[in-house]
Design a protein around this motif. Sequence first.
Motif, PDB file in Angstrom:
ATOM      1  N   ALA A 174       0.829  -1.207   0.000  1.00 26.72           N
ATOM      2  CA  ALA A 174       0.000   0.000   0.000  1.00 26.72           C
ATOM      3  C   ALA A 174       0.865   1.259   0.000  1.00 26.72           C
ATOM      4  CB  ALA A 174      -0.924  -0.009   1.224  1.00 26.72           C
ATOM      5  N   PHE A 175       1.947   1.238   0.773  1.00 26.51           N
ATOM      6  CA  PHE A 175       2.840   2.390   0.840  1.00 26.51           C
ATOM      7  C   PHE A 175       3.445   2.699  -0.528  1.00 26.51           C
ATOM      8  CE2 PHE A 175       7.213   3.946   1.189  1.00 26.51           C
ATOM      9  CZ  PHE A 175       7.024   5.129   1.890  1.00 26.51           C
ATOM     10  N   ILE A 176       3.913   1.666  -1.223  1.00 19.43           N
ATOM     11  CA  ILE A 176       4.543   1.872  -2.535  1.00 19.43           C
ATOM     12  C   ILE A 176       3.547   2.475  -3.518  1.00 19.43           C
ATOM     13  CG2 ILE A 176       5.527   0.657  -4.529  1.00 19.43           C
ATOM     14  CD1 ILE A 176       6.707  -1.348  -2.443  1.00 19.43           C
ATOM     15  N   VAL A 177       2.324   1.944  -3.543  1.00 16.93           N
ATOM     16  CA  VAL A 177       1.320   2.435  -4.491  1.00 16.93           C
ATOM     17  C   VAL A 177       0.892   3.859  -4.142  1.00 16.93           C
ATOM     18  CG1 VAL A 177      -1.012   2.091  -5.370  1.00 16.93           C
ATOM     19  CG2 VAL A 177       0.493   0.129  -5.059  1.00 16.93           C
ATOM     20  N   VAL A 178       0.559   4.107  -2.876  1.00 14.71           N
ATOM     21  CA  VAL A 178       0.067   5.428  -2.475  1.00 14.71           C
ATOM     22  C   VAL A 178       1.161   6.483  -2.614  1.00 14.71           C
ATOM     23  CG1 VAL A 178      -0.814   6.789  -0.543  1.00 14.71           C
ATOM     24  CG2 VAL A 178      -1.702   4.490  -0.950  1.00 14.71           C
ATOM     25  N   ARG A 179       2.382   6.159  -2.178  1.00 17.63           N
ATOM     26  CA  ARG A 179       3.462   7.136  -2.298  1.00 17.63           C
ATOM     27  C   ARG A 179       3.749   7.455  -3.763  1.00 17.63           C
ATOM     28  NH1 ARG A 179       7.333   9.746   0.462  1.00 17.63           N
ATOM     29  NH2 ARG A 179       9.296  10.160  -0.622  1.00 17.63           N
ATOM     30  N   GLY A 180       3.703   6.432  -4.603  1.00 16.04           N
ATOM     31  CA  GLY A 180       3.924   6.676  -6.028  1.00 16.04           C
ATOM     32  C   GLY A 180       2.883   7.609  -6.613  1.00 16.04           C
ATOM     33  N   LEU A 181       1.617   7.407  -6.257  1.00 13.85           N
ATOM     34  CA  LEU A 181       0.550   8.268  -6.771  1.00 13.85           C
ATOM     35  C   LEU A 181       0.682   9.692  -6.232  1.00 13.85           C
ATOM     36  CD1 LEU A 181      -2.492   5.819  -6.513  1.00 13.85           C
ATOM     37  CD2 LEU A 181      -1.248   6.501  -8.589  1.00 13.85           C
ATOM     38  N   ILE A 182       1.038   9.819  -4.950  1.00 16.97           N
ATOM     39  CA  ILE A 182       1.223  11.152  -4.373  1.00 16.97           C
ATOM     40  C   ILE A 182       2.379  11.878  -5.059  1.00 16.97           C
ATOM     41  CG2 ILE A 182       1.946  12.378  -2.286  1.00 16.97           C
ATOM     42  CD1 ILE A 182       0.367  10.322  -0.670  1.00 16.97           C
ATOM     43  N   ARG A 183       3.430  11.139  -5.354  1.00 19.65           N
ATOM     44  CA  ARG A 183       4.597  11.747  -6.008  1.00 19.65           C
ATOM     45  C   ARG A 183       4.237  12.269  -7.408  1.00 19.65           C
ATOM     46  NH1 ARG A 183       9.973  11.524  -4.284  1.00 19.65           N
ATOM     47  NH2 ARG A 183      11.563  11.651  -5.921  1.00 19.65           N
ATOM     48  N   LEU A 184       3.215  11.677  -8.027  1.00 20.74           N
ATOM     49  CA  LEU A 184       2.812  12.101  -9.365  1.00 20.74           C
ATOM     50  C   LEU A 184       1.987  13.386  -9.352  1.00 20.74           C
ATOM     51  CD1 LEU A 184       1.792   8.682 -10.978  1.00 20.74           C
ATOM     52  CD2 LEU A 184       3.881   9.998 -11.387  1.00 20.74           C
ATOM     53  N   LEU A 185       1.502  13.800  -8.177  1.00 16.81           N
ATOM     54  CA  LEU A 185       0.658  14.993  -8.111  1.00 16.81           C
ATOM     55  C   LEU A 185       1.391  16.245  -8.594  1.00 16.81           C
ATOM     56  CD1 LEU A 185      -1.166  14.412  -4.685  1.00 16.81           C
ATOM     57  CD2 LEU A 185      -2.067  14.080  -6.996  1.00 16.81           C
ATOM     58  N   ALA A 186       2.702  16.271  -8.419  1.00 13.68           N
ATOM     59  CA  ALA A 186       3.488  17.433  -8.842  1.00 13.68           C
ATOM     60  C   ALA A 186       4.058  17.272 -10.247  1.00 13.68           C
ATOM     61  CB  ALA A 186       4.624  17.687  -7.849  1.00 13.68           C
ATOM     62  N   GLU A 187       3.751  16.150 -10.910  1.00 12.74           N
ATOM     63  CA  GLU A 187       4.313  15.866 -12.234  1.00 12.74           C
ATOM     64  C   GLU A 187       3.494  16.559 -13.317  1.00 12.74           C
ATOM     65  OE1 GLU A 187       6.590  15.161 -14.941  1.00 12.74           O
ATOM     66  OE2 GLU A 187       7.197  14.034 -13.140  1.00 12.74           O
ATOM     67  N   THR A 188       4.178  17.177 -14.274  1.00 19.70           N
ATOM     68  CA  THR A 188       3.506  17.887 -15.366  1.00 19.70           C
ATOM     69  C   THR A 188       3.577  17.150 -16.693  1.00 19.70           C
ATOM     70  OG1 THR A 188       5.527  19.156 -15.813  1.00 19.70           O
ATOM     71  CG2 THR A 188       3.913  20.127 -14.290  1.00 19.70           C
ATOM     72  N   ASP A 189       4.436  16.150 -16.799  1.00 14.23           N
ATOM     73  CA  ASP A 189       4.565  15.399 -18.049  1.00 14.23           C
ATOM     74  C   ASP A 189       3.514  14.287 -18.085  1.00 14.23           C
ATOM     75  OD1 ASP A 189       5.773  13.035 -19.709  1.00 14.23           O
ATOM     76  OD2 ASP A 189       6.872  14.815 -20.353  1.00 14.23           O
ATOM     77  N   LEU A 190       2.595  14.343 -19.045  1.00 18.40           N
ATOM     78  CA  LEU A 190       1.489  13.392 -19.106  1.00 18.40           C
ATOM     79  C   LEU A 190       1.983  11.966 -19.314  1.00 18.40           C
ATOM     80  CD1 LEU A 190      -1.545  12.884 -19.076  1.00 18.40           C
ATOM     81  CD2 LEU A 190      -1.559  13.305 -21.555  1.00 18.40           C
ATOM     82  N   PHE A 191       3.019  11.803 -20.130  1.00 20.14           N
ATOM     83  CA  PHE A 191       3.552  10.452 -20.342  1.00 20.14           C
ATOM     84  C   PHE A 191       4.024   9.844 -19.033  1.00 20.14           C
ATOM     85  CE2 PHE A 191       7.670   8.189 -20.726  1.00 20.14           C
ATOM     86  CZ  PHE A 191       7.172   6.971 -21.180  1.00 20.14           C
ATOM     87  N   VAL A 192       4.738  10.616 -18.233  1.00 21.20           N
ATOM     88  CA  VAL A 192       5.232  10.113 -16.956  1.00 21.20           C
ATOM     89  C   VAL A 192       4.070   9.748 -16.039  1.00 21.20           C
ATOM     90  CG1 VAL A 192       6.492  10.741 -14.853  1.00 21.20           C
ATOM     91  CG2 VAL A 192       7.430  11.346 -17.095  1.00 21.20           C
ATOM     92  N   VAL A 193       3.056  10.610 -15.987  1.00 24.60           N
ATOM     93  CA  VAL A 193       1.894  10.347 -15.135  1.00 24.60           C
ATOM     94  C   VAL A 193       1.199   9.049 -15.555  1.00 24.60           C
ATOM     95  CG1 VAL A 193      -0.410  11.162 -14.483  1.00 24.60           C
ATOM     96  CG2 VAL A 193       1.515  12.762 -14.563  1.00 24.60           C
ATOM     97  N   LEU A 194       0.952   8.890 -16.844  1.00 27.52           N
ATOM     98  CA  LEU A 194       0.222   7.714 -17.324  1.00 27.52           C
ATOM     99  C   LEU A 194       1.044   6.439 -17.179  1.00 27.52           C
ATOM    100  CD1 LEU A 194      -1.430   9.147 -20.565  1.00 27.52           C
ATOM    101  CD2 LEU A 194      -2.498   8.724 -18.348  1.00 27.52           C
ATOM    102  N   ALA A 195       2.330   6.506 -17.488  1.00 26.72           N
ATOM    103  CA  ALA A 195       3.180   5.318 -17.376  1.00 26.72           C
ATOM    104  C   ALA A 195       3.308   4.870 -15.930  1.00 26.72           C
ATOM    105  CB  ALA A 195       4.560   5.604 -17.971  1.00 26.72           C
TER     106      ALA A 195
END
Length: 394
Positions: free
Chosen positions: A308-329
């Motif tokens: 759960a930590f790996i999945v949730v932390r990964g999603l939280i880390r994407l909140l500041a991401e602006t590159d759509l490819f990175v977010v989707l991948a």
Amino acid sequence: MMAVSRADTSVLGRWWWTVDRWTLAALLVLIGFGYVMMLAASPAVAERVIGSAARGLLFVKQVVFLGLAAALMVAVSLLSPRDVRRLAVLGCLGALALTAATLAIGFETKGARRWLALPLLGTMQPSEFLKPCFAVVTAWMLAEGKASQALALGGGRQGLLAHPGRFLWPTAALLLLGVIALILKAQPDFGMLMVVVAVCLAQFFVAGLNIVAVGIVGAAGAALAVAAYHVLPHVRSRVDRFLDPAAGDTYQITRSLEAFGHGGLFGRGPGEGRVKNVLPDAHADFVFAVAGEEFGFIVCAVILALFAFIVVRGLIRLLAETDLFVVLAATGLLAQFGLQAFVNMASSLHLIPTKGMTLPFVSYGGSSVLAIALGMGMLLALTRRRPNRAELGA
């Protein structure tokens, strides 16, 4: 902790200060659990399947695989998003070709052709490597489609006609999904297929593409599930036994639930479990039951918390991401990782119909461990902090 200065501009220096070290640490702890669980479960399985002379064979093999997995994960995490994309395209093409080859030259086990026999390397399940690579390739196609859509909208009516990529890229992703679906159905491997469809659907949803495309993927997944129930006897049997235990043999799940009951809070102790002596897949599909019996509820809760930590932390880390490819991948890779863990643990606890799927980094399996390491290496590479576009390499 590594003694690396922030002034260190080497590849490793930049990697250390930009990679998500908390996620990396959690993944390495899971690999550590994999070593412990193989030491606990594999000797009994090896003795029963191979013979007493080979009690340590499965453990030694998995030690090698887990070591290679850790090295592969770190090596891939050094890549830029552009290199991750290139690796995924090549990996997807290669894995797709090898997965198709299983239908012609693969060997059959338990009624399915999913494996290839390789000289000196043993067996390989190429569809495992197809999962992470396809998630990244789909992200690339959807991101390109959204970029074409933005250009088209900016150019008015003439722009809409000049940028057909807004339709072609998502269509290409669906066509690739269709090809993969046909191959996995022919093996057959409906469990793998449902994971691939679910991940693709999640990426379409996050990309915000038109509801028709999302609906097509969702309807295809539902249709496959219904078809699997009506066409494949073993799928129908598993679902029926889940809904009505009296409908058939429930030996494995009964033993699994007994193992959790016997383990209690703190477990019977390392090596003291009994379920590994009677379950055929105690080292793979039911390794979570072995953990429950020998180490108890608390350790099982820790394992669950790590996923759960790996999945949730990964999603939280994407909140500041602006590159759509990175977010989707990254979303696709996290969804795949979390879904696979959920299916394995929920099956062991009889929360869903039983499905043969490994617990990432904890279950035995060379192809599975290396493929998961590839996917998590891509995730670590994509979620690294990059203060400027030059470092992004997109």
